[in-house]
Design a protein around this motif. Sequence first.
Motif, PDB file in Angstrom:
ATOM      1  N   ARG A 111      38.264  30.491  44.635  1.00  0.00           N
ATOM      2  CA  ARG A 111      39.051  30.759  45.837  1.00  0.00           C
ATOM      3  C   ARG A 111      40.542  30.490  45.644  1.00  0.00           C
ATOM      4  O   ARG A 111      41.379  31.197  46.201  1.00  0.00           O
ATOM      5  N   GLU A 112      40.888  29.465  44.895  1.00  0.00           N
ATOM      6  CA  GLU A 112      42.290  29.069  44.764  1.00  0.00           C
ATOM      7  C   GLU A 112      42.980  29.697  43.565  1.00  0.00           C
ATOM      8  O   GLU A 112      44.138  29.372  43.281  1.00  0.00           O
TER       9      GLU A 112
ATOM     10  N   PRO B 223      44.831  32.683  41.770  1.00  0.00           N
ATOM     11  CA  PRO B 223      45.474  33.982  42.029  1.00  0.00           C
ATOM     12  C   PRO B 223      44.844  35.120  41.228  1.00  0.00           C
ATOM     13  O   PRO B 223      44.736  36.240  41.724  1.00  0.00           O
ATOM     14  N   ALA B 224      44.412  34.823  40.009  1.00  0.00           N
ATOM     15  CA  ALA B 224      43.829  35.865  39.157  1.00  0.00           C
ATOM     16  C   ALA B 224      42.498  36.373  39.696  1.00  0.00           C
ATOM     17  O   ALA B 224      42.020  37.439  39.290  1.00  0.00           O
ATOM     18  N   ALA B 225      41.891  35.608  40.602  1.00  0.00           N
ATOM     19  CA  ALA B 225      40.579  35.989  41.132  1.00  0.00           C
ATOM     20  C   ALA B 225      40.682  36.688  42.480  1.00  0.00           C
ATOM     21  O   ALA B 225      39.667  36.862  43.164  1.00  0.00           O
ATOM     22  N   ALA B 226      41.870  37.113  42.865  1.00  0.00           N
ATOM     23  CA  ALA B 226      42.054  37.727  44.184  1.00  0.00           C
ATOM     24  C   ALA B 226      41.176  38.953  44.365  1.00  0.00           C
ATOM     25  O   ALA B 226      40.562  39.137  45.433  1.00  0.00           O
ATOM     26  N   ASP B 227      41.098  39.805  43.339  1.00  0.00           N
ATOM     27  CA  ASP B 227      40.279  41.016  43.459  1.00  0.00           C
ATOM     28  C   ASP B 227      38.800  40.672  43.574  1.00  0.00           C
ATOM     29  O   ASP B 227      38.058  41.316  44.338  1.00  0.00           O
TER      30      ASP B 227
ATOM     31  N   CYS C 165      37.516  37.893  44.824  1.00  0.00           N
ATOM     32  CA  CYS C 165      37.267  37.321  46.151  1.00  0.00           C
ATOM     33  C   CYS C 165      37.287  38.389  47.239  1.00  0.00           C
ATOM     34  O   CYS C 165      36.489  38.344  48.191  1.00  0.00           O
ATOM     35  N   LEU C 166      38.184  39.363  47.102  1.00  0.00           N
ATOM     36  CA  LEU C 166      38.225  40.457  48.067  1.00  0.00           C
ATOM     37  C   LEU C 166      36.952  41.296  47.988  1.00  0.00           C
ATOM     38  O   LEU C 166      36.380  41.686  49.018  1.00  0.00           O
TER      39      LEU C 166
ATOM     40  N   GLU D  82      34.192  39.531  49.774  1.00  0.00           N
ATOM     41  CA  GLU D  82      34.260  39.663  51.232  1.00  0.00           C
ATOM     42  C   GLU D  82      33.632  40.970  51.688  1.00  0.00           C
ATOM     43  O   GLU D  82      32.984  41.026  52.739  1.00  0.00           O
TER      44      GLU D  82
ATOM     45  N   CYS E 163      34.526  43.929  39.101  1.00  0.00           N
ATOM     46  CA  CYS E 163      35.699  43.056  39.252  1.00  0.00           C
ATOM     47  C   CYS E 163      35.533  41.779  38.444  1.00  0.00           C
ATOM     48  O   CYS E 163      36.474  41.304  37.801  1.00  0.00           O
TER      49      CYS E 163
END
Length: 269
Positions: A129-130, A132-136, A138-139, A142, A204
């Motif tokens: 969750r924290e 930045p490289a895992a933003a895709d 985590c999205l 969701e 992803c």
Amino acid sequence: MSDGLRQDLPSLMDERALVAAMLRQEAALAQAQAELQLMALSDAQSIINTCKVDLFDVPHILRESLLAASAASEPPVIKSLRESVRLFNPVAAKAVYRVGQSADLLSNALALVTHDVLTQMASDIQALRELPAAADVCLAWERVHYVAERALRLQFKSTPDHAAWPMADVQQHAARALGLAPAFSEGSEDWMSLGCELGVFTLCVQRMSAQAQVLRAPLWVAQWLTELSTHTIRPLDARDFWRAQWPLWSTLALTAARSLRELATGFKT
């Protein structure tokens, strides 16, 4: 989907887990019928106490299920349950499987085991969750979560002998006991969407962790969409479920879950 204790992923979506999910349904339905005074509490308790997968010969049930010619015939797991209950409560044995149809038993079991796997994934995603490289990733998760809320629902159709029963109430009570919402449509499109989102999620994860084996995910998604467009999530022939839907879906879901766990474990260590 809430976080849960970390469990071995394959054991959550193997044949034993699937049979256990079928028995969980029957236990929940017996409880619901007792709550609505459609079944004696003592009979319901006899069924509930017997719905434990350790009491059943799972390999035998699987062999019989692969030979079942039609979803209209009594499923082997139900036959085994009825015979077991009859040993000590013949009256309760007659009350086994009064609600629902074979297609319900299969599709609901698939929803239950999938929910268990996604609960583990919800726990594993917290490690990312924290980052930045895992933003895709985590999205994409969701989107999986959103579609799963629509797809993973339980449906119990009434039989002709009990057409006058308050089926909406029975379904609500049983679904609540099982931790999922009731469904009022077959929802094949939602299962198609869930398969697609799991495929995107897996890709992803692959892009972030360079897991080459995940490149097969698009093929499994395509096969899943083809299967559902042909047979729907509630197959008329139970053999379609055991020979096609179950192997495809378990492979797709477990690949997503394993890939996420490997990635999350790598960041925790």
